[in-house]
Write an enzyme that holds these catalytic residues in place. Sequence first.
Site, PDB file in Angstrom:
ATOM      1  N   ARG A 127      34.416 107.409  -5.087  1.00  0.00           N
ATOM      2  CA  ARG A 127      33.673 107.513  -6.544  1.00  0.00           C
ATOM      3  C   ARG A 127      33.909 106.603  -7.453  1.00  0.00           C
ATOM      4  O   ARG A 127      33.079 105.569  -7.542  1.00  0.00           O
ATOM      5  CB  ARG A 127      34.137 109.126  -6.707  1.00  0.00           C
ATOM      6  CG  ARG A 127      33.383 109.535  -7.859  1.00  0.00           C
ATOM      7  CD  ARG A 127      33.668 109.263  -9.304  1.00  0.00           C
ATOM      8  NE  ARG A 127      34.875 109.311  -9.517  1.00  0.00           N
ATOM      9  CZ  ARG A 127      35.761 108.934 -10.431  1.00  0.00           C
ATOM     10  NH1 ARG A 127      35.015 108.071 -11.442  1.00  0.00           N
ATOM     11  NH2 ARG A 127      36.813 108.903 -10.919  1.00  0.00           N
ATOM     12  N   ASP A 128      35.311 106.529  -7.924  1.00  0.00           N
ATOM     13  CA  ASP A 128      35.481 105.440  -8.837  1.00  0.00           C
ATOM     14  C   ASP A 128      35.348 104.194  -8.665  1.00  0.00           C
ATOM     15  O   ASP A 128      35.255 103.157  -9.296  1.00  0.00           O
ATOM     16  CB  ASP A 128      37.152 105.809  -9.523  1.00  0.00           C
ATOM     17  CG  ASP A 128      37.233 105.257 -10.828  1.00  0.00           C
ATOM     18  OD1 ASP A 128      36.094 105.033 -11.488  1.00  0.00           O
ATOM     19  OD2 ASP A 128      38.247 105.606 -11.393  1.00  0.00           O
TER      20      ASP A 128
ATOM     21  N   HIS B 165      45.998 108.769 -13.512  1.00  0.00           N
ATOM     22  CA  HIS B 165      44.977 107.810 -12.825  1.00  0.00           C
ATOM     23  C   HIS B 165      45.051 106.624 -13.547  1.00  0.00           C
ATOM     24  O   HIS B 165      44.940 106.768 -14.888  1.00  0.00           O
ATOM     25  CB  HIS B 165      43.717 108.491 -13.210  1.00  0.00           C
ATOM     26  CG  HIS B 165      42.444 107.959 -12.710  1.00  0.00           C
ATOM     27  ND1 HIS B 165      41.775 107.957 -11.619  1.00  0.00           N
ATOM     28  CD2 HIS B 165      41.662 107.011 -13.415  1.00  0.00           C
ATOM     29  CE1 HIS B 165      40.470 107.205 -11.692  1.00  0.00           C
ATOM     30  NE2 HIS B 165      40.642 106.500 -12.871  1.00  0.00           N
TER      31      HIS B 165
ATOM     32  N   HIS C  41      44.183 102.427 -14.250  1.00  0.00           N
ATOM     33  CA  HIS C  41      43.515 101.058 -13.954  1.00  0.00           C
ATOM     34  C   HIS C  41      44.187  99.787 -14.243  1.00  0.00           C
ATOM     35  O   HIS C  41      45.078  99.774 -14.923  1.00  0.00           O
ATOM     36  CB  HIS C  41      42.330 100.966 -14.885  1.00  0.00           C
ATOM     37  CG  HIS C  41      41.123 101.846 -14.176  1.00  0.00           C
ATOM     38  ND1 HIS C  41      40.125 101.523 -13.552  1.00  0.00           N
ATOM     39  CD2 HIS C  41      41.021 103.243 -14.406  1.00  0.00           C
ATOM     40  CE1 HIS C  41      39.067 102.604 -13.374  1.00  0.00           C
ATOM     41  NE2 HIS C  41      39.712 103.456 -13.747  1.00  0.00           N
TER      42      HIS C  41
ATOM     43  N   CYS D  54      34.374 101.658 -14.928  1.00  0.00           N
ATOM     44  CA  CYS D  54      33.746 102.785 -15.459  1.00  0.00           C
ATOM     45  C   CYS D  54      32.524 101.980 -15.758  1.00  0.00           C
ATOM     46  O   CYS D  54      32.569 101.290 -16.721  1.00  0.00           O
ATOM     47  CB  CYS D  54      34.663 103.424 -16.476  1.00  0.00           C
ATOM     48  SG  CYS D  54      33.541 104.685 -17.136  1.00  0.00           S
TER      49      CYS D  54
ATOM     50  N   ASN E 259      41.135 100.098 -10.200  1.00  0.00           N
ATOM     51  CA  ASN E 259      42.022 101.288 -10.002  1.00  0.00           C
ATOM     52  C   ASN E 259      43.250 100.656  -9.661  1.00  0.00           C
ATOM     53  O   ASN E 259      43.155  99.620  -8.890  1.00  0.00           O
ATOM     54  CB  ASN E 259      41.571 102.361  -9.266  1.00  0.00           C
ATOM     55  CG  ASN E 259      40.467 103.368  -9.798  1.00  0.00           C
ATOM     56  OD1 ASN E 259      40.721 104.290 -10.659  1.00  0.00           O
ATOM     57  ND2 ASN E 259      39.329 103.121  -9.634  1.00  0.00           N
TER      58      ASN E 259
HETATM   59 ZN    ZN Z   1      38.839 105.701 -13.319  1.00  0.00          ZN
END
Ligand code: ZN
Length: 296
Positions: A13-14, A205, A207, A238, A247
Site C-alpha cells: 500500500r504505502d 510508522h 519515513h 505519500c 518508509n
Molecule cells: Zn507512510
Amino acid sequence: MTSTIEFVEVGPRDGLQNEAVLVSTADKVELIRRAIAAGVRRIEVASFVNPSKVPQMADAEAVVTALGKPAGVTRIGLVLNQRGAERALAAGVDQLGAVAVASDEFGVRNQGQNSAESVAEAARIIALAKDAGVSAQVTIAVAFGCPFSGAVDPAHVVRMAKALAQAGPAEIALADTIGVAVPAEVSALVTAVRAAIAPLPVRVHFHNTRGTGIANVWAAVEAGASVVDGSIGGLGGCPFAPGAAGNVASEDVAYMLERSGIATGLNLAQLVECAHWLGGVMGKDMPSMLSKAGAS
Ligand code: ZN
C-alpha cells in the site's frame, strides 16, 4: 525493554501508492505472498481510496480477491471514509486501518477532512468495522510535522489519541508521514501517547526522508511502542506529501531489532530476496541499506 515486537508490512500500500510504475495486480499479490513467506503476519494489502486520486490502488478489490485468505495473516485495508470502509468490508479484509490527521491543511488535501473531522470519521469507520465483526485500528498522520503548516503540537496529538481510544480501536499508530521526526521527539511523543491510551498498544510508522527513520524506530521501541511498520525495500511516499521519501525498510528494521535481541518473526534473507525481486518489478534499486549490503 521488550523482547518482541509485532511487525506490519505496508509495502503493497504505502510502498506502491506513490510510484510512477503501475504494478500489476498479479505482482502485488506476489509481493504479498513473498512478504508472508518471509514471516509477515500483518500486512496492508491495499487502500480503498478514490482511484482517480490514487491510481496505484484502483485494483484494491482485485488484489484481495486474488490473494484469498492466507492462514494466520491479518490483511489490512486502509480507508479514509465511510465509502472506503464499506468497500474494504465488502472485499473481505480482516482489519480496517483508518487515518486521522494531526494538521488541518494536510487533512484537507489528503482526505478532505480537517483534524477534528478526521477523528470523527475514524470513529465512524471503527464502528462500521465492529458492526461487521472486523477489527480496526487508526493511524495519526503527520503526527510529528506537516508539509504545509510545519510544526505539530504534541499535546494536540495526545488529545487526538485519547479521543480516538474512546472509539475502541485495536491500536493507535503515530505516523511521521513526511519523515521530519528525530529520536528525542519520538521518545517523548510515544511515551505521552502510551500513557494517555494504555493499555491500547502504540504502533509507529516512519519515513526515512531525512535519514532518521531507523533511529526513530529504535527510540519508539525503547519508549514502549510494540508494533512497527516497514516497507520491503524501503519504497514509499505519500501522493499528498511533497518530498516524502520511502518508509523505513522492513529488512533494515528487522536487522536492527533482531541483532538487538528483539524478535520480529521476520526472515532477513527472504526479505532481502523479496526486496531484490521488487527492484526488478519497479525497474530500480531499492533504497534500503540491507538490500545493498546483504543480510549478514
Ligand atoms: Zn507512510
